[in-house]
Enzyme design. Structure first.
Site, PDB file in Angstrom:
ATOM      1  N   SER A 143       0.884  -1.237  -0.062  1.00  0.00           N
ATOM      2  CA  SER A 143       0.090   0.003  -0.080  1.00  0.00           C
ATOM      3  C   SER A 143       0.761   1.167  -0.063  1.00  0.00           C
ATOM      4  CB  SER A 143      -0.909  -0.004   1.251  1.00  0.00           C
ATOM      5  OG  SER A 143      -1.884  -1.089   1.008  1.00  0.00           O
ATOM      6  N   TYR A 146       9.107  -3.642  18.986  1.00  0.00           N
ATOM      7  CA  TYR A 146       9.566  -3.679  17.538  1.00  0.00           C
ATOM      8  C   TYR A 146      10.964  -4.427  17.361  1.00  0.00           C
ATOM      9  CZ  TYR A 146      10.856  -2.144  12.819  1.00  0.00           C
ATOM     10  OH  TYR A 146      11.268  -2.134  11.507  1.00  0.00           O
ATOM     11  N   SER A 196      13.899  -7.222   7.754  1.00  0.00           N
ATOM     12  CA  SER A 196      14.149  -7.213   9.220  1.00  0.00           C
ATOM     13  C   SER A 196      14.463  -5.701   9.499  1.00  0.00           C
ATOM     14  CB  SER A 196      15.304  -7.851   9.331  1.00  0.00           C
ATOM     15  OG  SER A 196      15.630  -7.824  10.926  1.00  0.00           O
ATOM     16  N   LYS A 242      11.865  -8.023  15.311  1.00  0.00           N
ATOM     17  CA  LYS A 242      12.859  -8.066  14.110  1.00  0.00           C
ATOM     18  C   LYS A 242      14.064  -8.957  14.884  1.00  0.00           C
ATOM     19  CE  LYS A 242      10.925  -5.530  11.450  1.00  0.00           C
ATOM     20  NZ  LYS A 242      10.213  -5.970  10.167  1.00  0.00           N
TER      21      LYS A 242
END
Length: 268
Positions: free
Chosen positions: A13, A145, A131, A149
Site C-alpha cells: 500500500s 519492535y 528485518s 525483528k
C-alpha cells in the site's frame, strides 16, 4: 527466452513494499502485491493487487492459492508488511506487544508456510524477509519492535538451513531509518509512566529527526531487488547508515557500541 520471475510482495500500500513492487514490475517480473483492502489501495502499474491480511490464516492461504492459479509458480516472496511501536518496555501492554508480533513475526511465518509447499515442489525459490538494524541492535523505547525483528532474524536463519536442500534460500534485508509514513506516524504505547517522560521525549525527538533526514524507500527497494535476483547472501544492508551499523556491531567491542548507541539516542 526464459519466463519472467513471479514475485509476491506483502504490504504494498505504501513505503518500502510499494517501492519494491514498482521496481520488480519495471524489470519485467510478474508482480503481485498484497494489500489489506483492495478497494482502498492505489493501483501500481504492472502490479496485480491481491487482498490479504497477514494476521489471518484464511486470507493468507486464499491469496497464495489465487496467485498460484494465475501464475502457476512463485519464484520470490518479499515479506514487507510490518508495524512499529514506540514506548518504554514497561509502558508496553501485552496486547500491544502481541499486535506487533502478530504482524511482524507470525505474519511472516504464515506467508512462508503458504509459499513453501510450492517452492519445494518446483525445487527453487527465494524468500526475502525485511528485518531492520534493530534485528541485531537494541533501540531504547522500541522494545517490542526490536524484539520482533530479532525474532525475524532467528526464524529466517533457521529456515534457510532447513530449506536449502530444496533449492530455496532465505535472505534478510536490514534497513536503518527510512522515510516512510510507517516511521513518520509511528504509534506510541497508550500507557504512560511519568518516570520515563524526560528520556522518552528525548528519544522520540531523536527518532523523528532521524526519520525526516533518512533516505526514501527506493534505496531499500534496490537492496531488496538485489537480494531477490542476485547472488544469495544471508544478510544485506542498504548502503549508508545500515551498512555502517552492521560493521559497528560485528567488529567493535560491546562497551563502545553501547556508549555509541546511548549517545545517538541522547541518553545520559
Amino acid at each position: 527466452m526464459s519466463k519472467p520471475k513471479v514475485v509476491v510482495i506483502t504490504g504494498v500500500s505504501s513505503g518500502i513494499g510499494r517501492s519494491a513492487a514498482e521496481k520488480f514490475a519495471g524489470l519485467g517480473c510478474q508482480t503481485f502485491g498484497t494489500v489489506r483492502s483492495a478497494a482502498k489501495a492505489q493501483p501500481i502499474p504492472g502490479v496485480t493487487l491481491i487482498e490479504m491480511d497477514v494476521r489471518n490464516d484464511d486470507t493468507v492461504r486464499g491469496a497464495f492459492q489465487t496467485i498460484m492459479d494465475q501464475a502457476k509458480r512463485i519464484d520470490v516472496l518479499v515479506n514487507s508488511a510490518g508495524i512499529t511501536l514506540l514506548g518504554s518496555t514497561e509502558e508496553t501492554s501485552i496486547a500491544e506487544a502481541q499486535s506487533v508480533f502478530e504482524t511482524n513475526v507470525f505474519g511472516i511465518l504464515r506467508t512462508m508456510k503458504a509459499v513453501l509447499p510450492h517452492m519445494r515442489a518446483q525445487r527453487s525459490g527465494r524468500i526475502i524477509n525485511i528485518s531492520s538494524v534493530l534485528g541485531f541492535l537494541p533501540a531504547p523505547y522500541m522494545g517490542a519492535y526490536s524484539a520482533s525483528k530479532h525474532a525475524v532474524e532467528g526464524l529466517s536463519e533457521t529456515l534457510d538451513h532447513e530449506v536449502r536442500k530444496f533449492g530455496v534460500r532465505v535472505v534478510l534485508v536490514e534497513p536503518s531509518y527510512t522515510k516512510t509514513n510507517l516511521d513518520l506516524n509511528a504509534p506510541q504505547a497508550e500507557s504512560k509512566i511519568s518516570a520515563y517522560d524526560l528520556e522518552r521525549d528525548v528519544v522520540f525527538q531523536t527518532i523523528k529527526e532521524s526519520v525526516n533526514n533518512a533516505p526514501v524507500s527506493g534505496t531499500v527497494a534496490d537492496t531488496i531487488v538485489e537480494a531477490a535476483l542476485g547472488a544469495w547472501r544471508m544478510r544485506r544492508t542498504p548502503k549508508g547508515q545500515a551498512a555502517l551499523l552492521s560493521k559497528l556491531r560485528r567488529f567493535m567491542p560491546a562497551g563502545p557500541v553501547d556508549a555509541s548507541l546511548r549517545k545517538t539516542f541522547g541518553l545520559a
